[in-house]
Design a protein around this motif. Structure first.
Motif, mmCIF file in Angstrom:
data_model
loop_
_atom_site.group_PDB
_atom_site.id
_atom_site.type_symbol
_atom_site.label_atom_id
_atom_site.label_comp_id
_atom_site.label_asym_id
_atom_site.label_seq_id
_atom_site.Cartn_x
_atom_site.Cartn_y
_atom_site.Cartn_z
ATOM 1 N N LYS A 136 0.862 -0.951 0.108
ATOM 2 C CA LYS A 136 0.006 -0.015 -0.023
ATOM 3 C C LYS A 136 1.025 1.302 -0.014
ATOM 4 C CE LYS A 136 -3.615 2.250 2.629
ATOM 5 N NZ LYS A 136 -4.459 2.369 3.747
ATOM 6 N N TRP A 137 1.806 1.197 0.981
ATOM 7 C CA TRP A 137 2.814 2.491 0.746
ATOM 8 C C TRP A 137 3.432 2.639 -0.398
ATOM 9 C CZ3 TRP A 137 7.752 3.962 0.052
ATOM 10 C CH2 TRP A 137 8.044 5.276 0.588
ATOM 11 N N ARG A 187 2.740 1.482 -3.226
ATOM 12 C CA ARG A 187 1.929 2.118 -4.574
ATOM 13 C C ARG A 187 1.733 3.573 -4.408
ATOM 14 N NH1 ARG A 187 0.343 4.187 -8.144
ATOM 15 N NH2 ARG A 187 -1.442 3.466 -9.743
ATOM 16 N N ASN A 188 1.244 4.043 -3.062
ATOM 17 C CA ASN A 188 1.109 5.295 -2.832
ATOM 18 C C ASN A 188 2.402 6.388 -2.884
ATOM 19 O OD1 ASN A 188 -1.830 5.609 -2.461
ATOM 20 N ND2 ASN A 188 -1.389 4.472 -0.486
ATOM 21 N N CYS A 206 2.640 10.399 -10.944
ATOM 22 C CA CYS A 206 2.144 10.121 -9.404
ATOM 23 C C CYS A 206 2.868 11.068 -8.696
ATOM 24 C CB CYS A 206 2.527 8.646 -9.010
ATOM 25 S SG CYS A 206 1.673 7.292 -9.723
ATOM 26 N N ARG A 232 0.659 13.892 -6.497
ATOM 27 C CA ARG A 232 0.740 14.023 -5.223
ATOM 28 C C ARG A 232 1.033 15.612 -4.784
ATOM 29 N NH1 ARG A 232 3.567 9.121 -5.342
ATOM 30 N NH2 ARG A 232 5.696 10.350 -5.184
ATOM 31 N N ARG A 249 0.197 16.068 -0.797
ATOM 32 C CA ARG A 249 0.540 14.668 -0.293
ATOM 33 C C ARG A 249 2.131 14.360 -0.147
ATOM 34 N NH1 ARG A 249 -1.384 9.953 -2.775
ATOM 35 N NH2 ARG A 249 -2.024 11.279 -4.738
ATOM 36 N N PRO A 271 -1.997 8.139 1.129
ATOM 37 C CA PRO A 271 -3.017 7.919 0.286
ATOM 38 C C PRO A 271 -3.757 9.051 0.168
ATOM 39 C CG PRO A 271 -3.374 6.919 2.682
ATOM 40 C CD PRO A 271 -2.125 7.493 2.715
ATOM 41 N N LYS A 272 -4.654 8.903 -0.941
ATOM 42 C CA LYS A 272 -5.483 10.033 -1.326
ATOM 43 C C LYS A 272 -6.625 10.163 -0.478
ATOM 44 C CE LYS A 272 -5.112 9.018 -6.504
ATOM 45 N NZ LYS A 272 -5.726 8.539 -7.667
#
Length: 151
Positions: free
Chosen positions: A59-60, A62-63, A70, A74, A79, A84-85
């Motif tokens: 998860k981290w 991918r974000n 990307c 962000r 971000r 995450p979004k």
């Protein structure tokens, strides 16, 4: 006169930028062992030549995709890598499958590329990028002490 494209940086952000730009030794950026735990759904683990160990969940990763698209997204949303979004408050939450790569491959001797199940595969995670974004407790504590914010 237009000021579009001019961005002011806070003292906290400037400290984080300076910390991220400090030189790393070659052994700190060279993996001794790399494990991509796709079947287990866990994430990426690296043992570095300098003896340090790092781990990131999918998860981290991918974000924190380091591709230009990307990074731009962000930046526009304010971000940081790995964040995450924001969830849209006016919609019911929909189930989204957990981030998971379909495959991974080495890119030369300097990086790894993850091909995500959502079809995204533009991000090339350099060893330096991964080491600078180490998620271990020791590095998180050091980043917090240095900048006042976690890595």
């Amino acid at each position: 006169m237009s000021h579009e494209g001019i961005r002011f940086v806070s003292a906290e952000d400037q400290s984080r930028i300076e910390a991220a730009q400090k030189p790393l030794t070659r052994t700190a950026m060279t993996p001794a062992k790399v494990r991509v735990l796709i079947t287990e759904g866990k994430g990426l683990e690296i043992d570095w030549q300098d003896g340090h160990k790092s781990a990131w969940d999918f998860k981290w990763l991918r974000n924190a995709c380091p591709c230009a698209t990307c990074i731009d997204e962000r930046s526009k949303e304010g971000r940081i890598a790995g964040q995450p979004k924001a969830a849209k408050g006016d919609l019911l939450p929909m189930y989204t499958p957990p981030a998971r790569p379909a495959s991974a491959q080495a890119v030369g001797r300097y990086a790894i590329q993850l091909n995500w199940q959502d079809g995204h595969s533009a991000g090339i995670y350099s060893w330096e990028y991964l080491r600078r974004h180490c998620r271990c407790g020791e590095c998180e504590l050091a980043a917090t002490r240095l900048t006042g914010a976690p890595n």
